[in-house]
Scaffold this active site. Structure first.
Site, short mmCIF file in Angstrom:
data_model
loop_
_atom_site.label_atom_id
_atom_site.label_comp_id
_atom_site.label_asym_id
_atom_site.label_seq_id
_atom_site.Cartn_x
_atom_site.Cartn_y
_atom_site.Cartn_z
CE1 TYR A 1 35.51 37.10 37.48
CE2 TYR A 1 33.52 37.15 38.36
CZ TYR A 1 34.21 37.08 37.28
OH TYR A 1 33.65 36.93 35.97
CG ASP B 1 32.53 43.54 43.18
OD1 ASP B 1 31.49 43.44 43.67
OD2 ASP B 1 33.25 43.33 42.42
CE LYS C 1 27.51 36.58 41.72
NZ LYS C 1 28.83 37.33 41.73
C1 LIG Z 1 29.63 37.73 40.38
C2 LIG Z 1 30.62 38.75 40.69
C3 LIG Z 1 30.78 39.72 39.88
C4 LIG Z 1 30.46 39.86 38.41
O1 LIG Z 1 29.03 39.89 38.38
P1 LIG Z 1 28.15 39.13 36.86
O2 LIG Z 1 26.85 39.50 37.17
O3 LIG Z 1 28.61 37.68 36.72
O4 LIG Z 1 28.92 39.97 35.88
C5 LIG Z 1 31.53 40.94 40.15
N1 LIG Z 1 31.95 41.13 41.36
C6 LIG Z 1 31.83 40.09 42.37
C7 LIG Z 1 32.24 40.35 43.90
C8 LIG Z 1 30.93 38.89 41.88
O5 LIG Z 1 30.79 38.00 42.91
#
Ligand SMILES: *Cc1c(COP(=O)(O)O)cnc(C)c1O
Length: 397
Positions: A144, A239, A267
C-alpha cells in the site's frame, strides 16, 4: 462489553460522513462489526465512549510507537502550541527534524516535509519521473502506498496489459504507467525490466510489506531490487511510512543494509500528527521547487506543532535504543505464544514477524506475497477479531 454510546455515535456519524468514518478501515466492515468510538488513551491502553478498556495493538497504525499520550512529547507540544500553531513561514525545528532524518538514514541527504504518507509517495513518484525522464512505476501487489491515483491499481494487472484502476474515479490513463508485480518474485521483475528497460522510472516497495499483513522480503530480495534498478538506470524508492524508525531507528534501509535512492516516511515521524516526508540523494532532491522544476508545495507542511511532536519522538527513540530491542522481544514473545496456542488448539496459522512488526494469518501455507496472503481464512479471522475485541484486545481489522 457495553456498546450503547459507540453505537449511537456510529449511527449519527453515518448520516454525515461516508460510512461514518474519515478513513475506511476504521468502519470495521471487513470484520462485520460496529467500531468502538475512542475517547482517550494512555500508554498501551485505550478507552472507548462506553468506558470499555482495550490493550491497543494498533497504535494509530504505528504512529504511537511510544504509546499514547507520552508525557515528554505532550509537554513540548503544549508549549509549542502556546507560541502559535501555524505561520506559513520557515521555523527552526523544521531544520532539526530534517537533520535527524538525514542522520538516521544516510541515503537521505535532503528531505521535504509534507502532510501525509500519500502526499509523500505522490511527490516521490513525481521527482523520480522528473529525474529519470521516464514514466513507468513498478509496484508490488499488496503493498500500500496511500491513495494517490496511480497507486490504486488492481492486483494481477499491469505486467502485460495496462494497469487497471482499483477504484472508481481513477481514469485508465492514470494507471497505464503503473506495473503491479508479485512481491518476492525476482523473475517477473527481470522480465519487466527487459521489456521496458528504457521506460521504467522507479520501483517502489514497502521494504517489509505490512499492509497485507506482514510479509518478510526473501533473503536478498531487497538487494536484488537495488541491483536491477541500478543496472537499468531506474530509481529505487523505499516506502518506509510504516518501517521507518520502526524496525530499527535506521528504518528498513539500515536493517537490511540497502540504500534506496528515495525514501518515504510518515506515521512515526509525525508523533501522532498528520505528517509525511520524502527524501533522497542531494542530486535528486535538488530537482524539487524552489531549487528545481518539480513543483511541490504545502500550506501546512512543516507545521510547528507536528514537527515538534515528530522531533521529540525521534529524539526519545534515538536516546533510548533499547526500545527497539524491547519491542522486538515483545513481538517475539507474542509470536511464540500464538504459535503454541495454535498447536494446542490445532488451528492452522502462519505468524510472520520482522522486528516488532507481526501478523497472524489463518492458513497453513507460507505467506510470501499477496496471493498467499489471500489464502488466510477471513471467516476465522472475523471470529478471532470479535473475540479478541470482546476481551479487550484491540488489533487491526
Ligand atoms: C499508511 C501508509 C501510507 C499512506 O500514509 P497516509 O498518511 O495514510 O496517507 C503509505 N505507505 C505506507 C506503507 C503506509 O503504511
Amino acid at each position: 462489553m457495553k456498546t450503547k454510546k459507540s453505537l449511537e455515535l456510529f449511527t449519527r456519524a453515518q448520516n454525515v460522513m461516508p460510512g461514518g468514518v474519515n478513513s475506511p478501515v476504521r468502519a470495521f466492515r471487513s470484520v462485520e462489526m460496529n467500531p468502538p468510538f475512542i475517547k482517550r488513551a494512555n500508554g498501551a491502553i485505550m478507552y472507548d465512549e462506553d468506558e470499555n478498556e482495550y490493550i491497543d495493538f494498533v497504535g494509530s497504525w504505528g504512529a504511537m510507537i511510544l504509546g499514547h499520550a507520552n508525557s515528554e512529547v505532550l509537554e513540548e507540544v503544549l508549549e509549542t502550541i502556546s507560541f502559535g500553531t501555524s505561520f506559513g513561514a520557515p521555523t527552526k525545528k523544521e531544520i532539526l527534524l530534517a537533520e535527524m532524518i538525514c542522520d538516521a538514514v544516510p541515503s537521505v541527504e535532503m528531505v521535504r516535509m509534507v502532510n501525509s504518507g500519500t502526499e509523500a509517495v505522490m511527490s516521490a513518484l513525481r521527482v523520480a519521473r522528473a529525474y529519470t525522464k521516464r514514466d513507468i512505476i513498478v509496484k508490488f501487489e499488496g503493498c500500500y502506498h496511500g491513495h494517490t491515483d496511480s497507486m490504486l491499481i488492481k492486483a494481477g494487472s499491469g505486467a502485460l496489459t495496462n494497469g487497471t484502476p482499483d477504484s472508481l474515479g481513477v481514469p485508465q490513463d492514470f494507471t497505464k504507467n503503473t506495473i503491479n508485480l508479485p512481491f518476492n518474485d525476482e523473475e517477473s521483475l527481470e522480465e519487466v525490466f527487459k521489456k521496458y528497460s528504457d521506460s521504467i522510472a522507479a520501483v517502489i516497495v514497502e521494504p517489509v510489506p505490512a499492509n497485507m499483513g506482514v510479509v518478510p522480503p526473501k533473503d536478498g530480495f531487497l538487494k536484488f531490487l537495488r541491483e536491477i534498478t541500478r543496472k537499468y538506470g531506474a530509481l529505487l524508492i523505499f516506502d518506509e511510512v510504516i518501517t521507518g524508525f520502526r524496525i530499527s531507528y535506521y528504518g528498513a534501509s539500515g536493517y537490511f543494509d540497502v540504500s534506496p535512492d528515495i525514501s518515504v516516511f510518515g506515521k512515526i515521524i509525525g508523533g501522532g500528527f498528520p505528517v509525511g516526508a520524502y527524501g533522497g540523494r542531494r542530486e535528486i532532491m535538488s530537482m524539487v521547487s524552489p531549487l528545481g522544476a518539480v513543483y511541490q508545495a504545502g500550506t501546512l507542511s512543516g507545521n510547528p506543532v507536528a514537527v515538534t511532536a515528530g522531533l521529540r519522538m525521534l529524539q526519545i527513540l534515538k536516546d533510548n535504543p533499547h526500545i527497539y530491542q524491547d519491542i522486538e522481544d515483545n513481538a517475539n514473545k507474542l509470536a511464540k505464544g500464538l504459535e503454541e496456542l495454535s498447536d494446542k488448539y490445532k488451528v492452522d496459522t502462519k505468524i510472520n514477524r520482522v522486528g516488532s512488526l507481526i501478523s497472524m494469518f489463518f492458513t497453513k501455507e507460507d505467506v510470501v506475497d499477496y496471493k498467499s496472503a489471500l489464502k488466510s481464512d477471513t471467516k476465522k479471522f472475523t471470529e478471532y477479531f470479535k473475540t479478541m475485541l470482546g476481551n479487550g484486545i484491540y488489533i487491526a481489522p
